[in-house]
Design an enzyme around this catalytic site. Sequence first.
Site, PDB file in Angstrom:
ATOM      1  N   CYS A   5       0.865  -1.175   0.000  1.00  0.00           N
ATOM      2  CA  CYS A   5       0.000   0.000   0.000  1.00  0.00           C
ATOM      3  C   CYS A   5       0.904   1.228   0.000  1.00  0.00           C
ATOM      4  O   CYS A   5       1.998   1.192  -0.534  1.00  0.00           O
ATOM      5  CB  CYS A   5      -0.944  -0.020   1.197  1.00  0.00           C
ATOM      6  SG  CYS A   5      -0.099  -0.098   2.791  1.00  0.00           S
TER       7      CYS A   5
ATOM      8  N   HIS B 282      38.015  -4.911  21.442  1.00  0.00           N
ATOM      9  CA  HIS B 282      36.602  -5.088  21.084  1.00  0.00           C
ATOM     10  C   HIS B 282      36.447  -4.841  19.582  1.00  0.00           C
ATOM     11  O   HIS B 282      36.516  -3.710  19.118  1.00  0.00           O
ATOM     12  CB  HIS B 282      35.744  -4.091  21.877  1.00  0.00           C
ATOM     13  CG  HIS B 282      34.279  -4.402  21.869  1.00  0.00           C
ATOM     14  ND1 HIS B 282      33.468  -4.207  20.775  1.00  0.00           N
ATOM     15  CD2 HIS B 282      33.466  -4.915  22.853  1.00  0.00           C
ATOM     16  CE1 HIS B 282      32.228  -4.560  21.078  1.00  0.00           C
ATOM     17  NE2 HIS B 282      32.197  -5.001  22.322  1.00  0.00           N
TER      18      HIS B 282
END
Length: 655
Positions: free
Chosen positions: A26, A578
Amino acid sequence: MAYEDLSKKIIAGVGGKDNVVSVVHCTTRLRFKLKDEKKAHDDELKNTDGIVTVVKSAGQYQVVIGNEVADVYDTLIKVGGFSDGGQVADDYVDKSNMSIADKFIDIVSGIFTPFLGALASAGMIKGLVAACASLGILSKTSGAYQILYAIGDSIFYFLPIMIAVNAAKKFKVELFTAMGIAAAMLYPAIVAISSSKTTLMTIFKGTFLQSDVHTTFFGIPVIMMNYSSTVIPIILAVWFAGYVQKWVKSWVPAVVRTFLVPFFTLLIVVPITFIVIGPVATWLGDLLAAVTNGAYNLSPILAAILMGAFWQVFVIFGVHWGFVAVFFANLAAYGFDKLLVLSSAASFAQIGVVLAILLQTKNEKTKGLAFPAFLSGIFGVTEPAIYGVTLPRKKPFIISCIASALATIIIALGNVKLYMMGGMGIFLYPAAINPKTGIDKSFYFLIAATIVAFILGFVLQMLFGKDAVDAQDQEHIANDVQVAANEAKEIKKNAAVVKPSVDYNKPTTLVSPLNGELIPLSEVKDEVFSTKAMGDGAAIRPSEGVLRAPANGHVVLVFPTGHAIGMHTDDGAEVLMHIGMDTVNLNGKGFETLVKKDQVVKAGDPLVKFDIEAIKKAGYDVTTPIVITNTKNYHKVSLAKQGLVHVGDNVLDLD
């Protein structure tokens, strides 16, 4: 947006191609019908860039994209290889999981959604032409007025034919048979009978069903209604035709079905529609209109507050389609509707809140979502604003509902009406222009209400909603800090056995564990590291996917996901490396751990292999912080150099 990559993620997120029954789109959403919604990965889709959110409603699995949904849809059907170019019939209904209300909403939305744009456009044209006549720009007797008015009015007049097209798909009726039923209902001679001055009899005299009979069908009285612009009669007629057609097919030989099935279907359905279905449906529509208007007239202010406050909630759950049915019932009965117009302030309250958030937020991603959501909201497309900006933050969404409720009172006080189906946002204004009298004072009440809704939404958000704007980001940062603190705590715990007894460690130097670009820790785009909450250090933007030991020592922490490694060097430094930002979310994909906890390593030994391109493709930054978690044991931590570095180069001086 990379539509192809996004399409692949969406297909995987809904459980793969084999789980898709159909997909349509839509204005803002990809609407899937899935075999098993449990196979879909809701959270994964919601966290994908390019997707606003996921909504489950009326048997559909809806992926909200926003204004670019058409482009995504075109790519999706090519990437997924869906049959019929992806334009599959939107008529799949999971009977086992849908309530009666869901089935009703599915039918109404399935019938109106395909031509709602044309219907709204016609309403706007009709309203603007009426405005031009009211302002003296066009004369009602001019050819220009008549042609332009015909453009707008024709779609409404022949509405049953358009409804028949989509109803045929929903009820499995041959398309041209359904259109033939509608055409018969609008045939000029039939319409003329309904306004005939010749009355044969009056039935149900003295009741609210009292009706004049102008003609008969083989002696059976026919209550001839005017079916132009009506909705309920044709829907029920096509629904009935579905059963008749199925029954006719059961006994008509296959060789003559092509013409005999529609022949018998039309001969049976059309007369019964005129004799029974049409009048009953019209009375039902009139009753629905009377009930809703009675409720409105009982307390217009209360109706305004409730509609204004909860309209956006209705939209979220898809139940707003029920009010569309009421709108057309009122339009057929009275020529106007006073209920659906009460929803008009909601989109303006929403964009007022979004504009305030745009000014309040410090998050670039939020700004990137808020600005296009604000623009689309002006034109009534509020899904990006609701799902992408206000609803996830809760308080701004509640504020928009409050602002809408208060502003909607003005609409009720002005007795504002809609005379045709229009768009939303600023496109709704033409629908409130009386096609007979033109612009009146009620129109100005509507303008005032939408302006007040916008201002209220903006002001209330600025005054009371600021704390919720970046709250998610702060919560995310707090969680990351906690995770990082736990990582550091774990390193300290495992390294405690060799921790030196002196207050300060002896000076040492760490070498680069990666090939790449060395940058200060303050430039990392994550506050957990850039604020040095875990400790001082540096970061590297790697050019090669191998993390190595920055000094001699032993491994004290290996995360199962492979995204982080903790070391204790022989000189007493506690180091956390990290790989990337938020890469824990990859659950180990793209990482290969090469060492184990307590393993002794030397400077330059490989610790982890990682796929840089795969991590980037998944949407994550690969910048790798190297943090000294026991920074307090050193007088100073400083960069030995900046710019390009290679494995083995001195990068951090710990003094």
